[in-house]
Structure formats: C-alpha cells, structure tokens
Design a protein around this motif. Structure first.
Motif, PDB file in Angstrom:
ATOM      1  N   VAL A  91       0.938  -1.093  -0.221  1.00 46.14           N
ATOM      2  CA  VAL A  91      -0.184   0.039  -0.063  1.00 46.14           C
ATOM      3  C   VAL A  91       0.974   1.313  -0.098  1.00 46.14           C
ATOM      4  O   VAL A  91       1.739   1.310   0.809  1.00 46.14           O
ATOM      5  CB  VAL A  91      -0.961   0.054   1.329  1.00 46.14           C
ATOM      6  N   ARG A  92       0.776   2.218  -0.854  1.00 46.72           N
ATOM      7  CA  ARG A  92       1.716   3.155  -1.046  1.00 46.72           C
ATOM      8  C   ARG A  92       0.784   4.308  -1.747  1.00 46.72           C
ATOM      9  O   ARG A  92      -0.105   4.256  -2.273  1.00 46.72           O
ATOM     10  CB  ARG A  92       2.841   3.066  -2.019  1.00 46.72           C
ATOM     11  N   VAL A  93       1.444   5.394  -1.523  1.00 46.48           N
ATOM     12  CA  VAL A  93       0.793   6.843  -2.110  1.00 46.48           C
ATOM     13  C   VAL A  93       1.829   7.120  -3.151  1.00 46.48           C
ATOM     14  O   VAL A  93       3.102   7.215  -3.161  1.00 46.48           O
ATOM     15  CB  VAL A  93       0.816   8.052  -0.941  1.00 46.48           C
ATOM     16  N   ASP A  94       1.274   7.424  -4.217  1.00 40.37           N
ATOM     17  CA  ASP A  94       1.851   7.900  -5.580  1.00 40.37           C
ATOM     18  C   ASP A  94       1.587   9.292  -5.719  1.00 40.37           C
ATOM     19  O   ASP A  94       0.553   9.795  -5.889  1.00 40.37           O
ATOM     20  CB  ASP A  94       1.522   7.068  -6.814  1.00 40.37           C
ATOM     21  N   GLU A  95       2.952  10.051  -5.603  1.00 38.56           N
ATOM     22  CA  GLU A  95       2.858  11.599  -5.997  1.00 38.56           C
ATOM     23  C   GLU A  95       3.387  11.867  -7.189  1.00 38.56           C
ATOM     24  O   GLU A  95       4.612  11.547  -7.612  1.00 38.56           O
ATOM     25  CB  GLU A  95       3.500  12.241  -4.766  1.00 38.56           C
ATOM     26  N   ARG A  96       2.721  12.611  -7.782  1.00 37.98           N
ATOM     27  CA  ARG A  96       3.105  13.199  -9.138  1.00 37.98           C
ATOM     28  C   ARG A  96       2.895  14.671  -9.479  1.00 37.98           C
ATOM     29  O   ARG A  96       1.787  15.297  -8.836  1.00 37.98           O
ATOM     30  CB  ARG A  96       2.574  12.517 -10.373  1.00 37.98           C
ATOM     31  N   SER A  97       3.552  15.375 -10.046  1.00 38.31           N
ATOM     32  CA  SER A  97       3.475  16.781 -10.369  1.00 38.31           C
ATOM     33  C   SER A  97       3.565  16.968 -11.925  1.00 38.31           C
ATOM     34  O   SER A  97       4.573  16.514 -12.572  1.00 38.31           O
ATOM     35  CB  SER A  97       4.775  17.470  -9.882  1.00 38.31           C
ATOM     36  N   ARG A  98       2.615  17.599 -12.171  1.00 33.83           N
ATOM     37  CA  ARG A  98       2.675  17.980 -13.930  1.00 33.83           C
ATOM     38  C   ARG A  98       2.094  19.386 -13.959  1.00 33.83           C
ATOM     39  O   ARG A  98       1.086  19.669 -13.336  1.00 33.83           O
ATOM     40  CB  ARG A  98       1.651  17.088 -14.484  1.00 33.83           C
ATOM     41  N   GLY A 100       2.696  22.219 -12.718  1.00 33.64           N
ATOM     42  CA  GLY A 100       2.911  22.836 -11.510  1.00 33.64           C
ATOM     43  C   GLY A 100       1.445  22.417 -10.660  1.00 33.64           C
ATOM     44  O   GLY A 100       1.283  23.011  -9.447  1.00 33.64           O
ATOM     45  N   LEU A 101       1.008  21.314 -10.971  1.00 32.06           N
ATOM     46  CA  LEU A 101      -0.102  20.806  -9.998  1.00 32.06           C
ATOM     47  C   LEU A 101       0.393  19.360  -9.549  1.00 32.06           C
ATOM     48  O   LEU A 101       0.765  18.580 -10.267  1.00 32.06           O
ATOM     49  CB  LEU A 101      -1.597  20.505 -10.823  1.00 32.06           C
ATOM     50  N   ALA A 102       0.256  19.293  -8.318  1.00 30.94           N
ATOM     51  CA  ALA A 102       0.607  17.798  -7.625  1.00 30.94           C
ATOM     52  C   ALA A 102      -0.833  17.015  -7.489  1.00 30.94           C
ATOM     53  O   ALA A 102      -1.638  17.570  -6.906  1.00 30.94           O
ATOM     54  CB  ALA A 102       1.226  18.105  -6.395  1.00 30.94           C
ATOM     55  N   THR A 103      -0.673  15.787  -7.676  1.00 30.18           N
ATOM     56  CA  THR A 103      -1.549  14.881  -7.513  1.00 30.18           C
ATOM     57  C   THR A 103      -0.802  13.877  -6.630  1.00 30.18           C
ATOM     58  O   THR A 103       0.039  13.206  -6.771  1.00 30.18           O
ATOM     59  CB  THR A 103      -2.367  14.224  -8.611  1.00 30.18           C
ATOM     60  N   ARG A 104      -1.878  13.108  -5.786  1.00 35.14           N
ATOM     61  CA  ARG A 104      -1.570  11.886  -4.913  1.00 35.14           C
ATOM     62  C   ARG A 104      -2.719  11.031  -4.976  1.00 35.14           C
ATOM     63  O   ARG A 104      -4.026  11.274  -5.113  1.00 35.14           O
ATOM     64  CB  ARG A 104      -1.388  12.577  -3.539  1.00 35.14           C
ATOM     65  N   THR A 105      -2.260   9.837  -5.136  1.00 35.09           N
ATOM     66  CA  THR A 105      -3.352   8.797  -5.219  1.00 35.09           C
ATOM     67  C   THR A 105      -2.789   7.286  -4.228  1.00 35.09           C
ATOM     68  O   THR A 105      -1.726   7.352  -4.014  1.00 35.09           O
ATOM     69  CB  THR A 105      -3.501   8.035  -6.581  1.00 35.09           C
ATOM     70  N   LEU A 106      -3.776   7.131  -3.780  1.00 39.21           N
ATOM     71  CA  LEU A 106      -3.440   5.715  -2.784  1.00 39.21           C
ATOM     72  C   LEU A 106      -3.386   4.602  -3.682  1.00 39.21           C
ATOM     73  O   LEU A 106      -4.424   4.095  -4.815  1.00 39.21           O
ATOM     74  CB  LEU A 106      -4.336   5.632  -1.780  1.00 39.21           C
ATOM     75  N   SER A 118      -8.194   8.012  -5.768  1.00 39.13           N
ATOM     76  CA  SER A 118      -7.828   9.214  -5.496  1.00 39.13           C
ATOM     77  C   SER A 118      -8.261  10.146  -4.538  1.00 39.13           C
ATOM     78  O   SER A 118      -8.999   9.589  -3.667  1.00 39.13           O
ATOM     79  CB  SER A 118      -8.328   9.999  -6.915  1.00 39.13           C
ATOM     80  N   ARG A 119      -7.931  11.250  -4.131  1.00 41.81           N
ATOM     81  CA  ARG A 119      -8.261  12.006  -3.136  1.00 41.81           C
ATOM     82  C   ARG A 119      -9.879  12.231  -2.921  1.00 41.81           C
ATOM     83  O   ARG A 119     -10.380  12.083  -2.051  1.00 41.81           O
ATOM     84  CB  ARG A 119      -7.644  13.525  -2.974  1.00 41.81           C
ATOM     85  N   ARG A 120     -10.491  12.504  -4.262  1.00 35.92           N
ATOM     86  CA  ARG A 120     -11.852  12.645  -4.234  1.00 35.92           C
ATOM     87  C   ARG A 120     -12.483  11.518  -4.108  1.00 35.92           C
ATOM     88  O   ARG A 120     -13.548  11.367  -3.263  1.00 35.92           O
ATOM     89  CB  ARG A 120     -12.204  13.018  -5.745  1.00 35.92           C
ATOM     90  N   ALA A 121     -12.185  10.202  -4.410  1.00 31.68           N
ATOM     91  CA  ALA A 121     -12.690   8.836  -4.009  1.00 31.68           C
ATOM     92  C   ALA A 121     -12.593   8.577  -2.569  1.00 31.68           C
ATOM     93  O   ALA A 121     -13.517   7.932  -2.289  1.00 31.68           O
ATOM     94  CB  ALA A 121     -12.009   7.728  -4.920  1.00 31.68           C
TER      95      ALA A 121
END
Length: 144
Positions: A91-98, A100-106, A118-121
């Motif tokens: 189980v990990r968090v994937d962080e990406r930046s594109r 200038g926007l950062a996104t994190r998913t589990l 996603s954070r929304r989910a």
C-alpha cells in the motif's frame, strides 16, 4: 480484548461534494430545458448527465475503502473485493507533479490487481489514509 482490534476506518467521497454535483445536475437540466438554442440545450443536458452520473456513482459505491484488523474492503465501479492483509502486497501513495499541479493517489497492490484511489474517491488526503492503513496491517505491507 483490545478495543483497537474492533476498530474500523471508512473512506468515501465527501457527501457534500456529491450533493453539490447533484444540485449542479438539476440546475444544468433546468437550464437545458429553458433554452431555445438546440446546441445550448444539448450542452446543458450533457453536463447534467455527467454530473448526475458522478453523484449516483458516489452514492452507490460508498464507502470506497474500509479497513480493520482482518483486511480491507474495496468498492469501486470496477472493483469489489474483500482482501485479507496477507493478500495485500503493498500500500503506497503515488505523488506526481505536472504543469505545477501535484496529485496524490493511494495504490493498493494485491498481486494481479492494482487499485488506485484518488483524494476525491477517498474524501481525504491519501497520505492520511496510508498512515491509518499501516496501523491496521499486522504484517506491515512493504512500501517500495
């Protein structure tokens, strides 16, 4: 018995956001029927359909993730699984930046199945979910 053994965490889309999407769907549908412009009507009704679909999906697949000392339960439109902690490889968090926007998913890796939430989910930051899941996992799933 330890009270922590009976605790459970539940994560799902924020119900306030679901209500806003449903209200937006109603407003877009009303705007579609109120306009005389055929292209505007089509656009408004398309927006209403998409917003209503998101709201209904949020209600039907809530909660998206539950965890306790025995394992996790995942409910998404594509996946419905009960996984024992032994079946969870990581189980990990994937962080990406594109741009200038950062996104994190589990990410929940269960061998042949990878579930990305996603954070929304989840309704909260995936980093918070990860720390709570780590507390429940008796084997401590490896974090690559």
């Amino acid at each position: 018995m330890d009270s922590a053994a009976h605790s459970r965490v539940i994560f799902g889309p924020d119900r306030r956001l679901t209500a806003v999407m449903f209200a937006g769907a109603v407003l877009a549908a009303l705007a579609g029927w109120a306009t005389a412009d055929a292209a505007g009507r089509l656009l408004a009704l398309g927006v209403a359909t998409v917003l209503a679909a998101y709201a209904v999906t949020d209600l039907l697949f809530w909660p998206r993730l539950c965890a306790d000392s025995t394992g996790i339960v995942i409910r998404t439109p594509a996946v419905r699984r009960d996984l024992a902690w032994e079946a969870v490889q990581a189980v990990r968090v994937d962080e990406r930046s594109r741009l200038g926007l950062a996104t994190r998913t589990l990410e929940i890796d269960a061998g042949v199945m990878l579930v990305v939430l996603s954070r929304r989910a989840l309704g909260v930051d995936p980093r918070e979910v990860l720390s709570l899941l780590e507390a429940f996992d008796p084997g401590g799933s490896p974090q690559p």
